[in-house]
Write an enzyme that holds these catalytic residues in place. Structure first.
Site, PDB file in Angstrom:
ATOM      1  N   TYR A 104       0.760  -1.313   0.118  1.00 55.31           N
ATOM      2  CA  TYR A 104       0.094   0.004   0.140  1.00 55.31           C
ATOM      3  C   TYR A 104       0.980   1.368   0.049  1.00 55.31           C
ATOM      4  O   TYR A 104       0.446   2.347  -0.342  1.00 55.31           O
ATOM      5  CB  TYR A 104      -0.864   0.047   1.298  1.00 55.31           C
ATOM      6  CG  TYR A 104      -2.211  -0.569   0.961  1.00 55.31           C
ATOM      7  CD1 TYR A 104      -2.422  -1.949   0.697  1.00 55.31           C
ATOM      8  CD2 TYR A 104      -3.291   0.037   1.203  1.00 55.31           C
ATOM      9  CE1 TYR A 104      -3.632  -2.553   0.516  1.00 55.31           C
ATOM     10  CE2 TYR A 104      -4.797  -0.494   1.030  1.00 55.31           C
ATOM     11  CZ  TYR A 104      -4.850  -1.814   0.650  1.00 55.31           C
ATOM     12  OH  TYR A 104      -6.010  -2.534   0.631  1.00 55.31           O
ATOM     13  N   LYS A 158       2.781 -15.379   2.262  1.00 52.63           N
ATOM     14  CA  LYS A 158       2.997 -15.961   1.280  1.00 52.63           C
ATOM     15  C   LYS A 158       4.401 -16.333   1.141  1.00 52.63           C
ATOM     16  O   LYS A 158       5.444 -15.929   0.240  1.00 52.63           O
ATOM     17  CB  LYS A 158       2.656 -15.234  -0.153  1.00 52.63           C
ATOM     18  CG  LYS A 158       2.800 -15.908  -1.443  1.00 52.63           C
ATOM     19  CD  LYS A 158       1.537 -16.892  -1.543  1.00 52.63           C
ATOM     20  CE  LYS A 158       1.917 -17.759  -2.833  1.00 52.63           C
ATOM     21  NZ  LYS A 158       0.757 -18.998  -2.967  1.00 52.63           N
ATOM     22  N   ASP A 215      -6.564  -6.828   4.130  1.00 54.97           N
ATOM     23  CA  ASP A 215      -7.725  -6.157   3.292  1.00 54.97           C
ATOM     24  C   ASP A 215      -8.384  -7.374   2.390  1.00 54.97           C
ATOM     25  O   ASP A 215      -9.570  -7.247   2.785  1.00 54.97           O
ATOM     26  CB  ASP A 215      -6.985  -5.293   2.245  1.00 54.97           C
ATOM     27  CG  ASP A 215      -8.129  -4.586   1.543  1.00 54.97           C
ATOM     28  OD1 ASP A 215      -9.245  -4.029   2.160  1.00 54.97           O
ATOM     29  OD2 ASP A 215      -8.061  -4.393   0.455  1.00 54.97           O
ATOM     30  N   ASP A 253     -12.690  -8.848   4.154  1.00 50.77           N
ATOM     31  CA  ASP A 253     -13.906  -8.852   3.279  1.00 50.77           C
ATOM     32  C   ASP A 253     -14.346 -10.217   3.137  1.00 50.77           C
ATOM     33  O   ASP A 253     -15.650 -10.550   3.151  1.00 50.77           O
ATOM     34  CB  ASP A 253     -13.643  -8.095   2.055  1.00 50.77           C
ATOM     35  CG  ASP A 253     -13.934  -6.628   1.849  1.00 50.77           C
ATOM     36  OD1 ASP A 253     -13.674  -6.086   2.860  1.00 50.77           O
ATOM     37  OD2 ASP A 253     -14.498  -6.309   0.948  1.00 50.77           O
ATOM     38  N   ASP A 286      -3.233 -18.272  -0.005  1.00 51.06           N
ATOM     39  CA  ASP A 286      -4.163 -18.830  -0.744  1.00 51.06           C
ATOM     40  C   ASP A 286      -4.779 -19.913  -0.062  1.00 51.06           C
ATOM     41  O   ASP A 286      -6.311 -20.062  -0.320  1.00 51.06           O
ATOM     42  CB  ASP A 286      -3.481 -19.457  -1.985  1.00 51.06           C
ATOM     43  CG  ASP A 286      -2.203 -20.209  -1.716  1.00 51.06           C
ATOM     44  OD1 ASP A 286      -1.797 -20.377  -0.386  1.00 51.06           O
ATOM     45  OD2 ASP A 286      -1.690 -20.798  -2.522  1.00 51.06           O
TER      46      ASP A 286
HETATM   47  C1  IPM Z   1     -10.457  -0.947   4.011  1.00 49.55           C
HETATM   48  C2  IPM Z   1     -10.609  -0.346   2.551  1.00 49.55           C
HETATM   49  C3  IPM Z   1      -9.652   0.480   2.231  1.00 49.55           C
HETATM   50  C4  IPM Z   1      -8.211  -0.335   2.189  1.00 49.55           C
HETATM   51  C5  IPM Z   1      -9.810   1.483   0.795  1.00 49.55           C
HETATM   52  C6  IPM Z   1     -11.053   2.197   0.918  1.00 49.55           C
HETATM   53  C7  IPM Z   1      -8.572   2.284   0.690  1.00 49.55           C
HETATM   54  O1  IPM Z   1     -10.837  -1.222   1.537  1.00 49.55           O
HETATM   55  O2  IPM Z   1     -10.314  -0.151   4.960  1.00 49.55           O
HETATM   56  O3  IPM Z   1     -10.426  -2.339   3.915  1.00 49.55           O
HETATM   57  O4  IPM Z   1      -7.781  -0.838   1.073  1.00 49.55           O
HETATM   58  O5  IPM Z   1      -7.454  -0.238   3.354  1.00 49.55           O
HETATM   59 MG    MG Z   2     -11.100  -3.407   2.323  1.00 48.86          MG
END
Ligand code: IPM
Ligand code: MG
Length: 351
Positions: A143, A190, A246, A250, A222
């Site tokens: 990042y 990884k 990240d 999700d 993975d």
């Molecule tokens: C998160 C989001 C952010 C990230 C984006 C909005 C930059 O996806 O906080 O998980 O990738 O960190």
């Molecule tokens: Mg995110």
């Protein structure tokens, strides 16, 4: 009575709507426990770009630095999503904020609510008992590494770089959290391919030898993505790099049934920031449909961080009993559907 100074960065999309409900709940906590919260609002993201040309104005950053904590809504606007040539983006505001405030640790708890197991697309018996914490490194890795384009524009690169110090400080938090929980820690990396991952392993192996009470396991990312869906209850604390965290957070949100339930805290050297893990949800804006629970639970994490444990517990109890009573916003497919405002009212009332 103590005054607790909060910077409120409600941001874009549904951010302001859900933050409003969290503040309602914080005020109820204030009343019950005798605290006075003060709220200073400042723009960030697309809203800030519209007002000032910048996704994170200096005044916003300064306000955060002199507050006790930052309550954050959401960031992002569809106007920027499909425009690779945009010079400024809302997300830059969030990344700069993390960097400038030194928020190197992002804690994302994921639990499956007994009453809401049916919401997950996964089979109930797989997600029963899921209760884990993802500890994501937040100010390093790909990042923030060097990136660029070749002169002819036909190749591009992003660098993933980690120092021993960066890995040590995030893993210290992960070991601490694991010690306070079920004492299991997975390092997800990884290391079969990436040199930076091999440094993570080296650091964690050493720390593991100093923490014999913690059961440490190593897993490739993975495989971890697959295990999170196949057998998520095996995880207690996961520690991982910025990008892997990240993605995996999700994925793990599916276990809880709705992205609208998951809070997070970002902490580091000074002031902490607390925000739902969901985004700005442009399709829901202004319709009183957004689920405020993730932001309300983020406010609970904020209180925990200020060592107001009973206050935080009161919020969690109020959320649990509200959800258990069968009411909820549309994303929860509840017996009784209510709007964002009503959900905030109910939880504040229970506090
Ligand atoms: C998160 C989001 C952010 C990230 C984006 C909005 C930059 O996806 O906080 O998980 O990738 O960190
Ligand atoms: Mg995110």
């Amino acid at each position: 009575m103590s005054i607790i100074k909060l910077a409120v960065l409600d941001g874009d999309g549904i951010g302001p709507e859900v933050v409003k409900q969290a503040i309602k709940v914080l005020n109820a906590v204030g009343q019950k426990f005798g605290h006075d919260f003060s709220y200073d609002y400042a723009p960030v993201g697309a809203t800030a770009i519209d007002q000032t040309g910048e996704p994170l104005p200096d005044t916003t950053l300064e306000l955060c630095k002199k507050s006790d904590a930052v309550l954050f809504g959401a960031i992002g606007h569809p106007r920027y999503d499909n425009d690779p040539s945009a010079k400024v983006r809302p997300e830059q505001g969030l990344l700069k904020l993390r960097r400038e405030l030194g928020l190197y640790a992002n804690l994302r708890p994921v639990a499956a609510y007994e009453e809401l197991l049916h919401l997950s697309p996964l089979q109930t018996d797989r997600i029963k008992g899921v209760d884990m914490l993802i500890v994501r490194e937040l100010t390093g890795g790909i990042y923030f590494g060097e990136r660029g384009r070749s002169e002819d524009g036909n190749s591009a690169f992003d660098t993933c770089s980690y120092s021993r110090m960066e890995i040590e400080r995030i893993c210290k938090i992960a070991f601490r959290e694991a010690a306070a929980r079920r004492k299991k820690l997975h390092l997800v990396d990884k290391a079969n391919v990436l040199e930076s991952s091999r440094l993570w392993r080296e650091v964690v192996r050493k720390m593991a030898s100093e923490h014999p009470e913690i059961e440490v396991q190593y897993m490739f990312v993975d495989n971890a993505a697959m295990q999170l869906v196949l057998n998520p209850a095996q995880f207690d604390v996961i520690v991982t790099s910025n990008m892997f965290g990240d993605i995996l957070s999700d994925t793990s949100s599916v276990l809880a049934g709705s992205l609208g339930l998951l809070p997070s805290s970002s902490i580091g050297s000074s002031v902490g920031m607390f925000e739902p893990i969901h985004g700005s949800a442009p399709d829901l804006v202004g319709q009183n449909k957004a689920n405020p629970v993730a932001t309300i639970l983020s406010a609970a994490m904020l209180l925990d961080h200020l060592d107001l444990r009973d206050e935080a517990a009161a919020i969690r109890r109020a959320v649990n009993t509200t959800l258990a009573s069968g009411v909820g916003t549309g994303d929860l497919r509840p017996e009784k559907k209510v709007g964002c405002t009503e959900m905030g009212d109910l939880i504040a009332g229970r506090v």
